[in-house]
Design a protein around this motif. Structure first.
Motif, PDB file in Angstrom:
ATOM      1  N   VAL A  78      20.714  35.449  29.844  1.00  0.00           N
ATOM      2  CA  VAL A  78      21.465  36.033  30.958  1.00  0.00           C
ATOM      3  C   VAL A  78      22.954  35.989  30.645  1.00  0.00           C
ATOM      4  CG1 VAL A  78      21.989  35.885  33.428  1.00  0.00           C
ATOM      5  CG2 VAL A  78      19.687  35.376  32.614  1.00  0.00           C
TER       6      VAL A  78
ATOM      7  N   GLY B  62      19.603  33.352  39.540  1.00  0.00           N
ATOM      8  CA  GLY B  62      19.707  34.476  38.624  1.00  0.00           C
ATOM      9  C   GLY B  62      19.297  34.188  37.208  1.00  0.00           C
ATOM     10  N   GLY B  63      18.629  33.064  36.975  1.00  0.00           N
ATOM     11  CA  GLY B  63      18.115  32.769  35.643  1.00  0.00           C
ATOM     12  C   GLY B  63      19.061  32.040  34.724  1.00  0.00           C
ATOM     13  N   THR B  64      20.200  31.595  35.213  1.00  0.00           N
ATOM     14  CA  THR B  64      21.144  30.893  34.356  1.00  0.00           C
ATOM     15  C   THR B  64      21.537  29.553  34.946  1.00  0.00           C
ATOM     16  OG1 THR B  64      23.254  31.032  33.171  1.00  0.00           O
ATOM     17  CG2 THR B  64      23.207  31.927  35.404  1.00  0.00           C
TER      18      THR B  64
ATOM     19  N   ASP C  98      20.134  31.358  27.647  1.00  0.00           N
ATOM     20  CA  ASP C  98      19.264  31.687  28.774  1.00  0.00           C
ATOM     21  C   ASP C  98      18.878  33.159  28.842  1.00  0.00           C
ATOM     22  OD1 ASP C  98      21.641  32.870  29.667  1.00  0.00           O
ATOM     23  OD2 ASP C  98      22.094  31.232  31.047  1.00  0.00           O
TER      24      ASP C  98
ATOM     25  N   ASN D 259      15.445  39.550  31.911  1.00  0.00           N
ATOM     26  CA  ASN D 259      16.343  38.993  32.908  1.00  0.00           C
ATOM     27  C   ASN D 259      17.385  40.001  33.362  1.00  0.00           C
ATOM     28  OD1 ASN D 259      15.469  36.294  33.286  1.00  0.00           O
ATOM     29  ND2 ASN D 259      16.155  35.854  31.211  1.00  0.00           N
ATOM     30  N   LYS D 260      17.095  41.282  33.126  1.00  0.00           N
ATOM     31  CA  LYS D 260      18.099  42.300  33.401  1.00  0.00           C
ATOM     32  C   LYS D 260      18.515  42.316  34.868  1.00  0.00           C
ATOM     33  CE  LYS D 260      19.185  47.154  32.564  1.00  0.00           C
ATOM     34  NZ  LYS D 260      18.670  48.421  32.047  1.00  0.00           N
TER      35      LYS D 260
ATOM     36  N   ALA E 297      18.262  39.902  37.075  1.00  0.00           N
ATOM     37  CA  ALA E 297      18.991  38.673  37.387  1.00  0.00           C
ATOM     38  C   ALA E 297      20.411  38.748  36.866  1.00  0.00           C
ATOM     39  CB  ALA E 297      18.269  37.466  36.771  1.00  0.00           C
ATOM     40  N   PHE E 298      20.538  39.294  35.662  1.00  0.00           N
ATOM     41  CA  PHE E 298      21.877  39.416  35.082  1.00  0.00           C
ATOM     42  C   PHE E 298      22.771  40.308  35.932  1.00  0.00           C
ATOM     43  CE2 PHE E 298      24.562  42.111  32.314  1.00  0.00           C
ATOM     44  CZ  PHE E 298      25.525  41.161  32.052  1.00  0.00           C
TER      45      PHE E 298
ATOM     46  N   THR F 115      17.557  27.303  38.179  1.00  0.00           N
ATOM     47  CA  THR F 115      17.708  28.626  37.555  1.00  0.00           C
ATOM     48  C   THR F 115      16.804  29.661  38.211  1.00  0.00           C
ATOM     49  OG1 THR F 115      16.083  28.061  35.842  1.00  0.00           O
ATOM     50  CG2 THR F 115      18.382  27.613  35.351  1.00  0.00           C
TER      51      THR F 115
ATOM     52  N   PHE G 281      17.539  41.081  26.503  1.00  0.00           N
ATOM     53  CA  PHE G 281      17.943  40.767  27.855  1.00  0.00           C
ATOM     54  C   PHE G 281      17.065  41.435  28.904  1.00  0.00           C
ATOM     55  CE2 PHE G 281      21.682  38.417  27.029  1.00  0.00           C
ATOM     56  CZ  PHE G 281      22.142  38.879  25.822  1.00  0.00           C
TER      57      PHE G 281
END
Length: 572
Positions: A332, A189-191, A330, A5-6, A8-9, A185, A2
């Motif tokens: 995320v 936030g990438g999702t 994804d 995308n940390k 964004a998560f 996306t 992860f």
């Protein structure tokens, strides 16, 4: 996995954590509930029906000794600039919000018509009059994440018989809830798993507010049927859902996720005709390539599309991920390696399946009305349906529960309990459901006498044997909701599933009494396909057609598609 995308998560997590959500069952228009407010002294007929929530007071109604608050908002309407974004907290209100009637469902394609509303981030709460610190059962409805409503299983009976506060959740559907095109996306936030963000927000709302409705915020069980069950399975591997619930119940769910790249291509192909019609590209091939870019021009165009045009795309997927991809890996919301993980949100888990799960999907498959069947007699076509139902159901039932348990084995740190419903199937002494047997949804009438199936199967669920079976299952369920273990006084022991003890609690009945026993009903895909190969009930050429066009590409079909070299539906 992860790390990339940390940030964004974390953004998504903070956004969804800021929201609150509760649930119940049925449709309504508006309402809201709280995490810290105290129940107001506003009563109707001696029953407290107005309750304070974090966003304002809500007024419910009463039915058969159960208080119901329909359609409490747990988020703002995800329309306009809020489309394809994490849900936002609803605006606060001061005057009591009427939550006494069913709201419209989430926007969706129903048959040939577009129905419902974008104002769908709502939940319904059912609570018996005497509820105090009761276990909470949250329900995520089915419908392939494309259709359906929280009214699928009303909670009036469950709230009393299972001794719980029941919450049913509505959430975004179809391409409004799942869309992983790069231009979206990149800015969200990438999702593209927006429906999952809705469910996370609803669980936050429930944790913060359910105490005011008689529920215990520290004892939440999340459950779901079909697509809702698969969503719950995804919650078990999602970092976003860590510590949001204490137990899980999965009705006919199983493990499904989708590749982001393949999914984007399918979605672009679905939207491409709209882009051509709107003058954004000269042909569909060019439109697809454009839609797969991450520019702000694509994003602006997607936001300009009416929700009704989007809701009408991709149709009914018929338990085929390639037709409507969702639950994207994804990195995320869902890990990039999906269920190939050792990092589970391990909570006590109950998984249920019927033994004839494929019957409804198979017997209504349009392929049987197509030109390929014109060479065969009516009797042969009926035998072909029986063939697909029998072996497809055997694959589907182990996919729903057994295969998930096998996959989790060694990494999952909590007890897993499996059950199978045989009522109505060829294994049962009662056959009131005809050729559909123990169909996908056979458990629903056990939880609510108001359901979508009683009209299809007259008197099938009112016989003493079925009602006794239902009462026993509800007793097991009530125990599980209280403490994560279905066992209790007066019930036959229900052992958890482990690799050395692959048992299921099998529920069935005669006309007059329940027949419930612990048994090993496990098998393998290879054994099922070996039996298919040996089956002479239909001609070999017809068998090949059924395997290639009816049983192919389904949730459970990976092994079948590989063995019989079926076409890859992701590439069509």
């Amino acid at each position: 996995m992860f790390k990339k995308n940390k940030s964004a998560f974390n953004v998504m997590r903070k956004a969804t954590a800021a929201i609150t959500a509760a649930a119940v069952l049925i449709l309504c228009s508006s309402c809201g509930t709280t995490s810290t407010g105290r129940t107001e002294e506003v009563q109707s007929g001696g029953k407290q029906l107005t309750v304070k929530t974090a966003y304002g007071p809500v007024t419910g109604t009463e039915e058969a000794g159960v208080r119901i608050w329909y359609g409490i908002p747990y988020g703002k309407t995800p329309a306009g600039t809020l489309r394809w974004q994490a849900p936002q907290s609803p605006d606060a209100w001061k005057e009591p919000l009427s939550c006494t009637a069913s709201p419209a469902p989430a926007l969706q394609l129903s048959g040939k018509n577009i129905t419902g509303t974008e104002d769908c981030l709502r939940l319904t709460v059912y609570s018996a009059e005497s509820s105090r610190n009761q276990p909470v059962l949250v329900y995520i409805h089915g419908g392939n994440n494309q259709t359906g409503t929280s009214e699928e299983i009303p909670g009036t009976e469950l709230a009393k018989r299972a001794g719980c506060v029941y919450v049913s959740v509505d959430y975004r559907l179809g391409l409004l809830g799942f869309n992983c095109l790069p231009s979206l996306t990149k800015y969200s936030g990438g999702t593209g798993n927006y429906s999952m963000l809705d469910m996370a927000a609803a669980l936050d709302w429930i944790k913060n507010n359910i105490g005011q409705f008689g529920g215990n915020p520290g004892n939440i069980t999340v459950s779901g049927f079909s697509a809702g069950g698969r969503d719950v399975m995804a919650m078990l591997i999602s970092p976003l859902f860590k510590n949001k619930f204490q137990k899980a119940v999965v009705f006919s769910g199983g493990m499904t996720t989708a590749d982001v790249s393949l999914s984007s291509a399918k979605i672009a192909a679905a939207i491409a005709p709209l882009a051509v019609a709107d003058g954004k590209a000269q042909d569909e091939s060019s439109a697809e390539k454009w839609l797969l870019t991450d520019g702000s021009d694509v994003r602006t165009y997607l936001y300009s599309l009416s929700p009704e045009r989007l809701a009408g795309l991709m149709g009914n997927a018929g338990i085929r991920m390639s037709v409507f991809p969702h639950l994207y890996r994804d990195g995320v919301v869902i890990p990039e390696n999906g269920f190939d993980t050792k990092n589970y949100n391990s909570v006590p888990l109950m998984m249920l399946t019927g033994s004839t799960e494929f019957s409804l999907f198979c017997r209504f498959d349009g392929y049987f009305n197509g030109t390929d069947m014109s060479a065969y007699t009516k009797e042969q076509v009926e035998s072909a349906k029986n063939f697909a139902t029998q072996y497809g159901s055997d694959m589907y039932r182990i996919f729903n529960a057994q295969c998930s348990a096998e996959k989790m084995s060694g990494a999952y740190k909590s007890n897993i309990y499996i059950c199978q419903i045989n009522y109505g199937s060829s294994l049962s002494t009662v056959h009131d459901t005809g050729v559909f047997g123990a169909f996908h949804g056979i458990f629903v009438p056990m939880l609510s006498t108001k359901n979508n199936y009683s009209g299809m199967f007259k008197d099938a669920f009112t016989k003493p044997g079925y009602t006794a079976m239902a009462a026993t299952y509800t007793a097991y369920l009530a125990n599980f909701l209280r403490n994560g273990n279905p066992n209790g006084q007066g019930l036959d022991p229900w052992n958890s599933w482990i690799p050395e003890r692959t048992v299921s609690m099998v529920f069935d009945s005669t006309e007059s009494e329940a027949v419930i026993k612990l048994a090993d009903v496990s098998t393998t895909y290879d054994k099922i396909m070996d039996a298919m190969d040996s089956d002479t009930s239909i001609p070999s050429d017809l068998k090949k057609l059924v395997i290639a066009h009816v049983m192919n590409g389904r949730w459970f079909s990976s092994a079948l598609d590989a063995r019989y070299e079926n076409a890859d539906l992701w590439k069509q």
